[in-house]
Design a protein around this motif. Structure first.
Motif, PDB file in Angstrom:
ATOM      1  N   THR A 212       0.828  -1.205   0.000  1.00 50.56           N
ATOM      2  CA  THR A 212       0.000   0.000   0.000  1.00 50.56           C
ATOM      3  C   THR A 212       0.864   1.257   0.000  1.00 50.56           C
ATOM      4  N   GLY A 215       2.406   1.524  -3.460  1.00 52.82           N
ATOM      5  CA  GLY A 215       1.384   1.846  -4.447  1.00 52.82           C
ATOM      6  C   GLY A 215       0.932   3.289  -4.352  1.00 52.82           C
ATOM      7  N   VAL A 216       0.655   3.742  -3.119  1.00 57.75           N
ATOM      8  CA  VAL A 216       0.244   5.137  -2.919  1.00 57.75           C
ATOM      9  C   VAL A 216       1.400   6.078  -3.235  1.00 57.75           C
ATOM     10  N   TRP A 346      -1.930  -1.112  -4.758  1.00 58.43           N
ATOM     11  CA  TRP A 346      -2.832  -0.094  -4.249  1.00 58.43           C
ATOM     12  C   TRP A 346      -4.172  -0.693  -3.807  1.00 58.43           C
TER      13      TRP A 346
END
Length: 552
Positions: A212, A215-216, A346
């Motif tokens: 995460t 991805g972010v 994500w």
């Protein structure tokens, strides 16, 4: 419906530093991020060389697996929605959705596509138009235009939302029907049992946190590149470079951090809604100020073009590329594999958000809604921006294909939208308006992502955890995004983002198959089909397993 209580030894929280979280997941994740940042800064060239070599190996040997994985997710979701399990509700069987369909669709739009549409809406179609993916297609021809739209929508339509939908469905099912913690490992409970609270489960949760974050951070990186390009367009005194990009990340991260500290949750939500209105306003402006009749016809035709090409593209992986002297695996690695790797890292972020707003819906409503509504909007968006760009290239001033060619001095994808807006009235105003939209998407995404990472660590919903934890993750996202852009030896941060995220996405695609297996196994355990009439079958809960779902 089975409710599973975690072992008492796992219900503790770590309070030594005033935190309420799982210490193992939190500190190991934070430590690994710190190690990455240190390595990227101190050993920049070896890390770049290693990540490039790893990305090239993955693309050369496993690009087919990425394509097989995502197409498999889409087929699985369609099957489960149309199967006997489609009427099972995410929550008690008599529960009702908490949001109207219109509100739900609006929040789905806000969940995962705002920054993506702003960055790629012009850049991808015009890139494929000037440099067709398939061998033998003449650049800037009618066939190239059809392929440009079809490939763009393949990348950002049903397949992207299948990647978001699968973990969202698993989160919603295991949280609301089995009462499990809000963690990635909960989706594997039918396979692991109570081992989700042990080392295996924690390893999965750490992977979810890291995925995460990266991805972010990739989204933050893309947004930063576009903001920098827009500001440079508005004023030559603002240079395009790593120093400016780091300053942008610092400012936006600071804004997100302030919103967390002062508790501006309602303000952020209102800002998110305003941002959606602003994006739609930009869409309408381009439609009315451009070739309106052509676009009206083109939107309708693009729907047919996309669905007509969908089956072929779902299995196409450029198998003959390495047989041709002038082709390589590079195109699909830079586009399709990058998209699927980026999206799946994500997915825990978007998945938790979508799960939280979908309690009470049936699996059929959930799957068809999550797949159909955002895809329909994406088709309209790409039709209007992509077809307008192609129209400008053929009948207008042109220059967009050249802008995408960085080898010939073009600014590349970050500049595409602003060069495109030169062909419309009120150029300076609309460029500034577009930059503001990206900044707000960036800010709200950082704020929301810090909440989700905190939940993945603590296993709790947003209430009851200290603000300092969300602040820590918001700052960490900014640091990782800045590191991905700055600690690179290449001239473009986009290449670095593609390399790192391709590597990070691979294990998530492996886990996706186990997630599908676990979901089917859970449904078979929790639900049975009883014949009511010769023509009607209704899924019901097994009486002895009936329980109350977790409250939100």
């Amino acid at each position: 419906m089975t409710k599973v209580d975690p072992p008492k030894r796992q219900q503790h929280v770590y309070t030594g530093f005033g935190l309420r979280t799982d210490p193992y997941i939190f500190f190991v994740s934070a430590g690994l991020v710190a190690l990455f940042v240190f390595t990227a800064i101190v050993f920049t060239k070896p890390l770049n060389d290693g990540s490039k070599a790893a990305k090239d190996w993955i693309v050369s040997n496993l690009s087919w697996f990425f394509i097989f994985s995502v197409t498999g997710m889409l087929l699985f979701l369609i099957w489960i929605a149309l199967s006997k399990y489609g009427n099972v509700r995410l929550g008690a069987q008599d529960s009702k959705p908490e949001y109207s369909n219109l509100s739900w669709f609006g929040m789905l739009f806000a969940a995962g596509i705002g920054t993506v549409l702003m960055f790629w809406g012009v850049a991808e179609p015009i890139s494929h138009f000037g440099n067709p993916p398939r061998e033998g297609v003449v650049p800037e021809s009618v066939e190239a235009a059809d392929d440009a739209m079809a490939f763009s929508l393949y990348h950002l339509g049903l397949h992207t939302w299948a990647i978001f939908c699968l973990p969202a469905l698993a989160f919603a099912y295991f949280i609301y029907r089995r009462g499990l913690p809000m963690r990635m490992s909960s989706a594997f409970h039918p396979l692991l049992g109570d081992r989700i609270y042990g080392p295996i489960g924690k390893a999965i949760d750490i992977l979810a946190v890291l995925g995460t974050l990266f991805g972010v951070a990739t989204s933050i990186g893309l947004g930063t590149l576009q903001i920098n390009s827009g500001l440079n367009y508005l004023s030559d005194s603002i240079p395009v470079g790593k120093g400016t990009q780091l300053a942008i990340i610092a400012v936006v991260t600071a804004i997100a951090t302030v919103s967390i500290v002062v508790g501006l949750d309602k303000g952020i939500k209102r800002l998110s809604n305003l941002n959606i209105v602003m994006a739609v306003a930009l869409l309408i402006f381009v439609f009315l100020a451009g070739s309106t009749l052509f676009l009206a016809r083109g939107v309708f035709e693009t729907f047919g073009n996309y669905f007509g090409e969908l089956i072929g593209l779902s299995f196409w992986n450029d198998s003959y590329a390495n047989l041709l002297e002038n082709r390589s695996w590079g195109w699909q690695g830079d586009w399709t594999v990058f998209y699927w790797a980026w999206t799946i890292t994500w997915a825990p972020f978007v998945g938790i958000f979508v799960a939280r707003i979908s309690k009470g819906r049936t699996i059929r409503e959930f799957v068809l809604g999550v797949l159909a509504a955002p895809t329909a909007f994406t088709i309209v968006w790409f039709s209007i921006f992509g077809l307008s760009a192609i129209d400008i290239e053929i009948n207008g001033g042109g220059g967009l294909v050249e802008e995408m060619d960085t080898d010939s001095g073009g600014g590349g994808a970050p500049f595409a939208l602003f060069t495109f807006l030169e062909n419309f009235p009120l150029t300076t105003l609309m460029v500034a308006f577009s930059v503001l939209i990206v900044v707000i998407f960036f800010t709200t995404s950082s704020d929301s992502a810090s909440l989700v990472v905190d939940m993945l660590c603590s296993g709790q919903q947003e209430t009851g955890t200290p603000t300092r934890q969300r602040v820590f993750w918001a700052i960490t996202e900014g640091v990782v995004g800045g590191t991905l852009l700055a600690a690179t030896t290449g001239s473009s941060g986009l290449e670095a983002l593609r390399e790192v995220i391709t590597i990070a996405g691979l294990p998530f695609h492996v886990l996706a198959f186990f997630m599908m297996w676990a979901l089917v196994r859970a449904l078979r355990e929790d639900v049975e089909v009883v014949t009511v009439t010769p023509r009607e079958k209704t899924p019901i809960e097994t009486p002895k397993e009936k329980a109350t779902p977790i409250e939100t």
